[in-house]
Design a protein around this motif. Structure first.
Motif, PDB file in Angstrom:
ATOM      1  N   ASN A   1      20.617  11.649  39.686  1.00 15.31           N
ATOM      2  CA  ASN A   1      19.583  12.202  40.549  1.00 15.31           C
ATOM      3  C   ASN A   1      18.281  11.402  40.467  1.00 15.31           C
TER       4      ASN A   1
ATOM      5  N   SER B   1      23.359  14.119  34.897  1.00 15.10           N
ATOM      6  CA  SER B   1      22.390  14.579  35.884  1.00 15.10           C
ATOM      7  C   SER B   1      21.204  13.622  35.969  1.00 15.10           C
TER       8      SER B   1
ATOM      9  N   LYS C   1      16.312  18.373  39.609  1.00 13.71           N
ATOM     10  CA  LYS C   1      17.743  18.584  39.449  1.00 13.71           C
ATOM     11  C   LYS C   1      18.206  18.356  38.018  1.00 13.71           C
TER      12      LYS C   1
END
Length: 307
Positions: free
Chosen positions: A99, A95, A104
Protein backbone atom coordinates in the motif's frame (compact mmCIF):
# COMPACT_ATOMS: atom_id res chain seq x y z
CA UNK A 1 26.57 8.79 1.03
CA UNK A 2 25.96 11.55 3.58
CA UNK A 3 23.86 13.55 1.10
CA UNK A 4 21.73 10.48 0.50
CA UNK A 5 21.40 9.96 4.26
CA UNK A 6 20.25 13.55 4.78
CA UNK A 7 17.71 13.26 1.98
CA UNK A 8 16.30 10.03 3.40
CA UNK A 9 16.15 11.65 6.82
CA UNK A 10 14.12 14.56 5.37
CA UNK A 11 11.72 12.15 3.70
CA UNK A 12 11.28 10.23 6.94
CA UNK A 13 10.63 13.39 8.97
CA UNK A 14 8.12 14.54 6.35
CA UNK A 15 6.26 11.24 6.76
CA UNK A 16 6.37 11.61 10.54
CA UNK A 17 4.86 15.08 10.47
CA UNK A 18 2.19 14.26 7.91
CA UNK A 19 0.77 11.21 9.68
CA UNK A 20 -1.12 11.16 12.98
CA UNK A 21 -0.81 7.96 15.00
CA UNK A 22 -3.19 6.84 17.74
CA UNK A 23 -1.37 5.68 20.88
CA UNK A 24 -2.62 4.60 24.29
CA UNK A 25 -0.59 7.29 26.07
CA UNK A 26 0.72 10.79 25.52
CA UNK A 27 3.87 9.38 23.90
CA UNK A 28 4.20 9.67 20.16
CA UNK A 29 4.88 6.57 18.10
CA UNK A 30 8.63 7.11 17.87
CA UNK A 31 8.91 7.38 21.63
CA UNK A 32 6.77 4.27 21.91
CA UNK A 33 9.27 2.37 19.75
CA UNK A 34 12.18 3.62 21.84
CA UNK A 35 10.41 2.57 25.04
CA UNK A 36 9.78 -0.93 23.68
CA UNK A 37 13.50 -1.31 22.95
CA UNK A 38 14.46 0.10 26.35
CA UNK A 39 12.14 -2.33 28.12
CA UNK A 40 12.92 -5.52 26.21
CA UNK A 41 16.31 -4.97 24.58
CA UNK A 42 18.17 -2.67 26.96
CA UNK A 43 21.75 -3.20 25.80
CA UNK A 44 20.85 -2.46 22.19
CA UNK A 45 18.83 0.50 23.46
CA UNK A 46 21.96 1.99 25.05
CA UNK A 47 23.96 1.46 21.86
CA UNK A 48 21.23 2.99 19.70
CA UNK A 49 21.11 6.12 21.88
CA UNK A 50 24.70 6.85 20.84
CA UNK A 51 23.93 6.82 17.12
CA UNK A 52 23.64 10.07 15.20
CA UNK A 53 20.19 11.69 14.99
CA UNK A 54 19.82 10.72 11.35
CA UNK A 55 20.13 7.03 12.24
CA UNK A 56 18.79 6.85 15.78
CA UNK A 57 15.04 7.16 15.18
CA UNK A 58 14.72 4.67 12.30
CA UNK A 59 17.07 2.31 14.17
CA UNK A 60 14.71 2.34 17.15
CA UNK A 61 11.84 1.41 14.83
CA UNK A 62 13.70 -1.60 13.42
CA UNK A 63 14.77 -2.73 16.88
CA UNK A 64 11.24 -2.24 18.25
CA UNK A 65 9.88 -4.54 15.54
CA UNK A 66 12.53 -7.11 16.39
CA UNK A 67 11.80 -6.85 20.12
CA UNK A 68 8.07 -7.38 19.57
CA UNK A 69 8.63 -10.39 17.32
CA UNK A 70 11.32 -11.89 19.58
CA UNK A 71 9.16 -11.80 22.69
CA UNK A 72 6.17 -13.56 21.12
CA UNK A 73 7.38 -16.85 22.59
CA UNK A 74 7.63 -15.26 26.03
CA UNK A 75 4.08 -13.95 25.86
CA UNK A 76 2.41 -17.36 25.55
CA UNK A 77 3.15 -21.06 25.94
CA UNK A 78 0.55 -21.95 23.30
CA UNK A 79 2.25 -22.51 19.90
CA UNK A 80 -0.94 -21.70 18.01
CA UNK A 81 -1.37 -18.37 19.77
CA UNK A 82 2.29 -17.53 19.14
CA UNK A 83 1.90 -18.40 15.45
CA UNK A 84 -1.15 -16.14 15.20
CA UNK A 85 0.76 -13.23 16.71
CA UNK A 86 3.61 -13.72 14.28
CA UNK A 87 1.06 -13.88 11.46
CA UNK A 88 -0.10 -10.40 12.48
CA UNK A 89 3.39 -9.07 11.84
CA UNK A 90 3.64 -10.99 8.56
CA UNK A 91 0.38 -9.41 7.39
CA UNK A 92 1.50 -5.98 8.61
CA UNK A 93 4.72 -6.15 6.59
CA UNK A 94 2.81 -7.26 3.48
CA UNK A 95 0.43 -4.37 4.01
CA UNK A 96 3.33 -1.91 4.29
CA UNK A 97 4.86 -2.97 0.99
CA UNK A 98 1.58 -3.34 -0.90
CA UNK A 99 0.00 0.00 0.00
CA UNK A 100 1.03 3.58 -0.69
CA UNK A 101 -1.20 5.01 2.01
CA UNK A 102 -0.60 4.58 5.74
CA UNK A 103 -4.36 4.42 6.40
CA UNK A 104 -4.28 0.82 5.13
CA UNK A 105 -1.48 -0.14 7.51
CA UNK A 106 -2.50 -1.50 10.97
CA UNK A 107 -2.97 1.30 13.48
CA UNK A 108 -0.08 0.20 15.64
CA UNK A 109 2.73 2.64 16.60
CA UNK A 110 5.43 0.25 15.40
CA UNK A 111 3.76 -0.64 12.10
CA UNK A 112 3.01 3.01 11.37
CA UNK A 113 6.65 3.99 11.97
CA UNK A 114 7.90 0.94 10.10
CA UNK A 115 5.81 2.03 7.13
CA UNK A 116 7.60 5.38 7.04
CA UNK A 117 11.04 3.85 7.49
CA UNK A 118 10.59 1.18 4.81
CA UNK A 119 9.36 3.69 2.26
CA UNK A 120 11.79 6.47 3.15
CA UNK A 121 14.89 4.29 3.03
CA UNK A 122 13.62 1.76 0.48
CA UNK A 123 14.45 -1.17 2.74
CA UNK A 124 14.38 -4.62 1.19
CA UNK A 125 11.23 -6.49 2.09
CA UNK A 126 13.05 -9.83 2.31
CA UNK A 127 15.10 -8.61 5.27
CA UNK A 128 12.07 -7.33 7.17
CA UNK A 129 10.18 -10.56 6.49
CA UNK A 130 13.17 -12.64 7.55
CA UNK A 131 13.00 -11.24 11.10
CA UNK A 132 9.54 -12.75 11.42
CA UNK A 133 9.81 -15.97 9.41
CA UNK A 134 12.96 -17.10 11.25
CA UNK A 135 11.12 -16.88 14.60
CA UNK A 136 8.20 -18.77 13.13
CA UNK A 137 10.53 -21.57 12.05
CA UNK A 138 11.97 -21.85 15.56
CA UNK A 139 8.46 -22.13 17.02
CA UNK A 140 7.99 -25.26 14.92
CA UNK A 141 11.37 -26.94 15.50
CA UNK A 142 12.12 -25.62 19.04
CA UNK A 143 15.77 -26.68 18.88
CA UNK A 144 18.95 -26.60 16.79
CA UNK A 145 20.40 -29.87 15.55
CA UNK A 146 23.83 -28.41 14.87
CA UNK A 147 25.94 -25.34 15.53
CA UNK A 148 25.52 -24.46 11.86
CA UNK A 149 21.75 -24.26 12.34
CA UNK A 150 22.25 -21.92 15.29
CA UNK A 151 24.58 -19.78 13.19
CA UNK A 152 22.02 -19.62 10.39
CA UNK A 153 19.30 -18.61 12.85
CA UNK A 154 21.59 -15.91 14.27
CA UNK A 155 22.28 -14.68 10.76
CA UNK A 156 18.56 -14.45 10.01
CA UNK A 157 17.54 -12.78 13.27
CA UNK A 158 20.49 -10.58 14.27
CA UNK A 159 22.67 -10.04 11.19
CA UNK A 160 19.51 -9.09 9.31
CA UNK A 161 18.98 -6.18 11.72
CA UNK A 162 22.44 -4.90 10.88
CA UNK A 163 21.74 -5.25 7.14
CA UNK A 164 18.64 -3.08 7.60
CA UNK A 165 20.56 -0.50 9.64
CA UNK A 166 23.28 -0.40 6.98
CA UNK A 167 20.53 0.22 4.42
CA UNK A 168 19.22 3.11 6.51
CA UNK A 169 22.75 4.55 6.69
CA UNK A 170 23.08 4.25 2.92
CA UNK A 171 26.05 1.88 3.24
CA UNK A 172 26.45 -0.49 0.30
CA UNK A 173 29.76 -2.12 1.10
CA UNK A 174 30.70 -5.79 0.90
CA UNK A 175 33.09 -5.54 3.85
CA UNK A 176 30.39 -3.94 6.01
CA UNK A 177 27.97 -6.75 5.09
CA UNK A 178 30.64 -9.32 5.91
CA UNK A 179 31.29 -7.73 9.32
CA UNK A 180 27.53 -7.52 9.97
CA UNK A 181 27.16 -11.22 9.23
CA UNK A 182 29.87 -12.22 11.71
CA UNK A 183 28.74 -9.77 14.40
CA UNK A 184 25.15 -10.96 14.09
CA UNK A 185 26.23 -14.56 14.50
CA UNK A 186 28.34 -13.69 17.55
CA UNK A 187 25.48 -11.78 19.14
CA UNK A 188 22.90 -14.42 18.28
CA UNK A 189 24.98 -17.23 19.78
CA UNK A 190 25.64 -15.13 22.88
CA UNK A 191 21.88 -14.51 23.18
CA UNK A 192 21.26 -18.26 23.21
CA UNK A 193 23.81 -18.69 26.00
CA UNK A 194 22.23 -15.86 27.96
CA UNK A 195 18.72 -17.26 27.51
CA UNK A 196 19.33 -20.68 29.05
CA UNK A 197 17.16 -19.79 32.07
CA UNK A 198 14.37 -18.42 29.87
CA UNK A 199 14.54 -21.44 27.60
CA UNK A 200 14.29 -23.71 30.63
CA UNK A 201 11.06 -21.96 31.61
CA UNK A 202 9.62 -22.90 28.22
CA UNK A 203 11.09 -26.41 28.46
CA UNK A 204 13.16 -25.89 25.32
CA UNK A 205 16.87 -26.42 24.76
CA UNK A 206 18.47 -24.05 22.27
CA UNK A 207 22.03 -25.27 22.73
CA UNK A 208 23.08 -27.26 19.61
CA UNK A 209 22.19 -30.93 19.96
CA UNK A 210 25.36 -32.16 18.24
CA UNK A 211 27.55 -30.45 20.84
CA UNK A 212 25.39 -31.72 23.71
CA UNK A 213 25.65 -35.27 22.40
CA UNK A 214 29.40 -35.04 21.83
CA UNK A 215 29.88 -34.03 25.45
CA UNK A 216 27.31 -36.54 26.76
CA UNK A 217 25.02 -33.88 28.18
CA UNK A 218 21.30 -34.69 28.30
CA UNK A 219 18.53 -32.19 27.72
CA UNK A 220 17.11 -33.02 31.13
CA UNK A 221 20.34 -32.05 32.90
CA UNK A 222 20.30 -28.68 31.15
CA UNK A 223 16.67 -28.12 32.12
CA UNK A 224 17.54 -28.96 35.72
CA UNK A 225 20.43 -26.51 35.69
CA UNK A 226 23.00 -29.15 36.57
CA UNK A 227 26.47 -27.61 36.49
CA UNK A 228 29.29 -30.07 35.75
CA UNK A 229 32.41 -30.38 33.64
CA UNK A 230 30.54 -31.73 30.62
CA UNK A 231 28.05 -28.88 30.42
CA UNK A 232 30.90 -26.40 30.87
CA UNK A 233 32.65 -27.99 27.91
CA UNK A 234 29.48 -27.47 25.88
CA UNK A 235 29.27 -23.82 26.89
CA UNK A 236 32.98 -23.34 26.20
CA UNK A 237 32.62 -24.69 22.67
CA UNK A 238 29.54 -22.60 21.90
CA UNK A 239 31.06 -19.44 23.44
CA UNK A 240 34.29 -20.00 21.52
CA UNK A 241 32.35 -19.95 18.26
CA UNK A 242 30.69 -16.68 19.27
CA UNK A 243 34.05 -15.17 20.17
CA UNK A 244 35.52 -16.31 16.86
CA UNK A 245 32.78 -14.51 14.95
CA UNK A 246 33.23 -11.40 17.10
CA UNK A 247 36.98 -11.28 16.45
CA UNK A 248 36.40 -11.78 12.73
CA UNK A 249 33.87 -8.93 12.62
CA UNK A 250 36.30 -6.59 14.38
CA UNK A 251 39.15 -7.51 12.04
CA UNK A 252 37.30 -6.29 8.95
CA UNK A 253 37.91 -2.74 7.74
CA UNK A 254 34.53 -1.01 7.38
CA UNK A 255 33.35 2.54 6.52
CA UNK A 256 33.54 4.88 9.52
CA UNK A 257 29.79 5.44 9.71
CA UNK A 258 29.37 1.70 10.23
CA UNK A 259 31.23 1.67 13.55
CA UNK A 260 28.33 3.27 15.42
CA UNK A 261 25.93 0.68 14.00
CA UNK A 262 28.13 -2.14 15.33
CA UNK A 263 28.44 -0.76 18.89
CA UNK A 264 26.46 -3.72 20.38
CA UNK A 265 29.66 -5.71 19.87
CA UNK A 266 30.84 -4.16 23.16
CA UNK A 267 28.01 -5.84 25.10
CA UNK A 268 28.70 -9.19 23.43
CA UNK A 269 32.38 -8.92 24.34
CA UNK A 270 31.57 -8.08 27.95
CA UNK A 271 29.21 -11.04 28.33
CA UNK A 272 31.67 -13.53 26.83
CA UNK A 273 34.41 -12.21 29.13
CA UNK A 274 32.10 -12.49 32.13
CA UNK A 275 31.19 -16.05 31.12
CA UNK A 276 34.87 -16.92 30.90
CA UNK A 277 35.47 -15.42 34.35
CA UNK A 278 32.68 -17.70 35.64
CA UNK A 279 34.62 -20.66 34.19
CA UNK A 280 31.82 -21.18 31.66
CA UNK A 281 29.22 -21.98 34.29
CA UNK A 282 26.21 -20.72 32.37
CA UNK A 283 24.05 -21.17 35.47
CA UNK A 284 26.12 -18.70 37.50
CA UNK A 285 23.62 -16.11 38.79
CA UNK A 286 26.10 -13.26 38.26
CA UNK A 287 25.53 -13.70 34.52
CA UNK A 288 21.90 -12.70 34.95
CA UNK A 289 22.94 -9.13 35.78
CA UNK A 290 24.07 -6.66 33.16
CA UNK A 291 27.44 -4.98 33.27
CA UNK A 292 27.35 -1.73 35.31
CA UNK A 293 30.22 -0.37 33.21
CA UNK A 294 28.52 -1.01 29.87
CA UNK A 295 27.13 2.55 29.40
CA UNK A 296 30.58 4.05 30.01
CA UNK A 297 32.28 1.51 27.74
CA UNK A 298 29.80 2.19 24.95
CA UNK A 299 30.26 5.93 25.29
CA UNK A 300 34.06 5.64 25.30
CA UNK A 301 34.13 3.41 22.22
CA UNK A 302 31.70 5.74 20.48
CA UNK A 303 34.10 8.62 21.08
CA UNK A 304 36.87 6.52 19.53
CA UNK A 305 34.45 5.52 16.74
CA UNK A 306 35.34 1.88 17.27
CA UNK A 307 33.39 -1.24 18.11
Amino acid sequence: MFCRLRNNRKIYLTFSRSLTEKTTSNENSLQYCANIVRQYDYENYLATLLMTKALRSPAFVIRALNAEVARVQDQTTDPQTAAMRLQFWHDAVNSIYQNKHSSKVPANPITQELYKVCLSYKLQKRYVERLISSRNSLLKTKYFKTMEELEKYSENTVSTIYYLLLGIAGVTNVSADHAASHLGKAQGIANVLRSVYVSNYHKTILLPMDILMKNEVSQESVLRGNDNENIRNVIFEVASRANSHLEKARSIDVPKITNQIFLPAIAVDKYLTKLQDANFNVFDKSLLHGSPTLPLSLYYRRLLNKY
